[in-house]
Design a protein around this motif. Structure first.
Motif, PDB file in Angstrom:
ATOM      1  N   SER A  14      25.199  29.281  84.564  1.00 43.86           N
ATOM      2  CA  SER A  14      24.185  30.297  84.296  1.00 43.86           C
ATOM      3  C   SER A  14      24.528  31.039  82.994  1.00 43.86           C
ATOM      4  N   THR A  16      23.177  33.677  81.646  1.00 43.30           N
ATOM      5  CA  THR A  16      23.211  35.143  81.743  1.00 43.30           C
ATOM      6  C   THR A  16      24.586  35.587  82.239  1.00 43.30           C
ATOM      7  N   LEU A  17      25.072  34.879  83.264  1.00 39.98           N
ATOM      8  CA  LEU A  17      26.372  35.251  83.824  1.00 39.98           C
ATOM      9  C   LEU A  17      27.504  34.856  82.873  1.00 39.98           C
ATOM     10  N   SER A  37      23.564  41.782  77.708  1.00 37.52           N
ATOM     11  CA  SER A  37      23.313  40.420  78.186  1.00 37.52           C
ATOM     12  C   SER A  37      22.831  40.409  79.630  1.00 37.52           C
ATOM     13  N   LEU A  38      23.550  41.041  80.500  1.00 35.91           N
ATOM     14  CA  LEU A  38      23.214  40.946  81.918  1.00 35.91           C
ATOM     15  C   LEU A  38      22.070  41.884  82.279  1.00 35.91           C
ATOM     16  N   GLY A  39      21.151  41.350  83.083  1.00 34.51           N
ATOM     17  CA  GLY A  39      20.035  42.184  83.501  1.00 34.51           C
ATOM     18  C   GLY A  39      20.373  42.950  84.754  1.00 34.51           C
ATOM     19  N   LYS A 101      18.005  35.321  94.124  1.00 35.26           N
ATOM     20  CA  LYS A 101      18.417  33.983  93.684  1.00 35.26           C
ATOM     21  C   LYS A 101      18.608  33.065  94.896  1.00 35.26           C
ATOM     22  N   TRP A 125      13.038  32.367  83.818  1.00 35.89           N
ATOM     23  CA  TRP A 125      14.383  32.857  84.128  1.00 35.89           C
ATOM     24  C   TRP A 125      15.325  31.657  84.298  1.00 35.89           C
ATOM     25  N   VAL A 126      16.510  31.769  83.735  1.00 35.07           N
ATOM     26  CA  VAL A 126      17.440  30.630  83.633  1.00 35.07           C
ATOM     27  C   VAL A 126      17.636  29.826  84.915  1.00 35.07           C
ATOM     28  N   ASN A 175      11.134  38.231  83.736  1.00 37.02           N
ATOM     29  CA  ASN A 175      12.453  38.101  83.146  1.00 37.02           C
ATOM     30  C   ASN A 175      12.413  36.706  82.520  1.00 37.02           C
ATOM     31  N   TYR A 207      10.787  42.546  89.886  1.00 33.10           N
ATOM     32  CA  TYR A 207      10.673  43.682  88.946  1.00 33.10           C
ATOM     33  C   TYR A 207       9.429  44.538  89.201  1.00 33.10           C
ATOM     34  N   LYS A 237      16.970  45.362  91.716  1.00 38.44           N
ATOM     35  CA  LYS A 237      16.499  46.009  90.488  1.00 38.44           C
ATOM     36  C   LYS A 237      15.860  47.367  90.771  1.00 38.44           C
ATOM     37  N   TYR A 323      13.771  43.904  79.801  1.00 37.24           N
ATOM     38  CA  TYR A 323      14.169  42.947  78.785  1.00 37.24           C
ATOM     39  C   TYR A 323      13.163  42.965  77.652  1.00 37.24           C
ATOM     40  N   ARG A 372      17.305  37.036  74.274  1.00 36.29           N
ATOM     41  CA  ARG A 372      16.932  38.042  75.258  1.00 36.29           C
ATOM     42  C   ARG A 372      17.883  39.224  75.182  1.00 36.29           C
TER      43      ARG A 372
HETATM   44  N1  GLU Z   1      18.818  38.419  86.931  1.00 37.33           N
HETATM   45  C1  GLU Z   1      19.757  39.003  86.031  1.00 37.33           C
HETATM   46  C2  GLU Z   1      19.631  38.421  84.647  1.00 37.33           C
HETATM   47  O1  GLU Z   1      18.766  37.649  84.399  1.00 37.33           O
HETATM   48  C3  GLU Z   1      21.135  38.896  86.589  1.00 37.33           C
HETATM   49  C4  GLU Z   1      21.946  37.698  86.236  1.00 37.33           C
HETATM   50  C5  GLU Z   1      21.469  36.473  86.887  1.00 37.33           C
HETATM   51  O2  GLU Z   1      21.476  36.428  88.099  1.00 37.33           O
HETATM   52  O3  GLU Z   1      21.071  35.589  86.145  1.00 37.33           O
HETATM   53  O4  GLU Z   1      20.401  38.792  83.802  1.00 37.33           O
END
Ligand code: GLU
Length: 397
Positions: A14, A16-17, A37-39, A101, A125-126, A175, A207, A237, A323, A372
């Motif tokens: 991932s 984002t992580l 970076s992290l949401g 998730k 979203w990733v 996102n 969201y 969130k 974002y 992002r």
């Molecule tokens: N949903 C948030 C993000 O997009 C948290 C990280 C993740 O789970 O991808 O940054």
């Protein structure tokens, strides 16, 4: 010698992580990194929620919970769906999972057979992409452009649906773009789903409360596709509870039963204390949700004003989430004399090294000419971050 399964080899990390981890490591080395970076909300979980969790510990909620979640929580979620979203899901049509998730992978594994097509609306979203791949599904990407406010046009969907299309994953507020579909735009998409028997739609509404304009519309509130929608939500969130890991769905009973079966084999349900905290979050009225939304809106205004001044950045003003996704195509192909920026991931890494600001490259979101930026942080840090980005970018020729 490693013997990894093909399944795990097909999965990417991932992004984002990964970016969040990278900035944690650099911070630990003593570098002054600003992490965009992290949401996740920068606020602490509100006190009334923490109190409920402490009480749950004292009351010995320490035994296995029901796999689908405590009845009182499922009832509260059912009520929330009715009152806030105009959707009738009975408590039996609700299942609680370890974050949105987890809810989404449960649904994908429950309805996708190998080879089934799943439509993703890019920028997406990733984790949607990798979760579909993990289930053996075939991701089919429909691209929305900045010119169209990052929203997919209904005509684009019409032409891409085949007999093998089983699922669309929809997310508004979005996102990574922060864009919000209007009721009319959603209804057009709903009509397309209605026309194709056996086609389902996941509506990821995580969201919903971070919305700066207009009303939140739930896909399942269009009666004519109610039984084809899986509504995903969670407390992360809206209530600054990312670490508590509580997500949930409302869906047709057969889907909830399938997710229950999966969870029964995977997790035996979800952390009892976190469930009691989520129950308080959802059922007690408090002003913190509104306060956080107002803060995000102010920061949205601030960062957009600042980013508009960054040479070469093109952006749309987000209407929800936290974002913003500027198009950075201007910098692709440029170089600082040592490193050539070939992709948006290159630019994200370059900014981390040269501006000490962490953002996420758009590649993993299906948006290769964007980055992002998560603006869920203080006004001071946002000002400083954009100042650094601006100064660093001057080195790219
Ligand atoms: N949903 C948030 C993000 O997009 C948290 C990280 C993740 O789970 O991808 O940054």
């Amino acid at each position: 010698m490693e013997h990894l399964s093909e399944r795990i080899k097909s999965l990417s990390v991932s992004q984002t992580l990964a970016m969040a981890q990278k900035s944690r490591e650099l911070k630990a080395e003593g570098l002054d990194i600003i992490s965009l970076s992290l949401g996740e909300p920068d606020f602490n979980t509100p006190d009334y929620i923490k109190e409920a969790a402490k009480k749950a510990i004292d009351q010995n909620f320490s035994k296995y919970p029901p796999v689908s979640g405590y009845n009182d929580l499922r009832e509260a979620i059912s009520r929330k769906f009715r009152e806030e979203n105009g959707i009738n899901y009975s408590p039996e049509q609700v299942i609680v999972s370890a974050g949105g998730k987890h809810s989404i992978i449960n649904v994908i594994l429950s309805i996708i057979n190998p080879g089934d097509e799943v439509i993703l609306l890019a920028p997406y979203w990733v984790s949607y992409l990798d979760q579909v791949i993990l289930a053996g599904g075939k991701p089919v990407i429909v691209e929305a452009t900045l010119e169209n406010d990052f929203k997919v046009q209904p005509e684009q969907l019409e032409v891409i649906i085949t007999r093998k299309t089983r699922l669309i994953i929809f997310n508004s507020p979005s996102n990574p773009t922060g864009m919000v579909y209007t009721r009319e735009e959603m209804e057009e998409i709903a009509r397309i789903v209605q026309k194709h028997e056996g086609l389902y739609i996941i509506s990821d509404e995580i969201y919903e409360h971070i919305l700066f304009r207009g009303e939140h519309v739930s896909m399942a509130s269009f009666d004519f596709i109610y039984d084809r929608v899986i509504t995903v939500n969670g407390v992360s969130k809206s209530y600054a509870m990312t670490g508590w890991r509580i997500g949930y769905i409302g869906a047709p009973l057969w889907i909830v039963k399938a997710c229950d079966k999966l969870q029964g084999q995977f997790t035996s349900g979800v952390c009892t204390i976190a469930q009691k905290a989520a129950l308080a979050a959802i059922s007690i009225k408090d002003s913190s949700r509104q306060m956080m939304k107002e803060a995000f809106q102010r920061r949205r205004d601030l960062i957009c004003k600042l980013l508009k001044d960054v040479k070469g950045f093109k952006l749309r003003i987000p209407q929800g989430a936290f974002y913003v996704m500027p198009d950075i195509g201007y910098y692709l192909g440029k170089s600082d004399g040592i490193k050539k920026i070939k992709t948006s991931d290159d630019l994200a890494l370059w900014l981390l090294e040269n501006a000490h600001v962490a953002v996420v490259g758009g590649d993993a979101f299906g948006a290769p000419s964007c980055i992002r930026i998560s603006y869920a942080t203080s006004d001071e840090l946002l000002v400083e971050a954009v100042k650094r980005i601006k100064a660093a970018l001057e080195k790219l020729k």
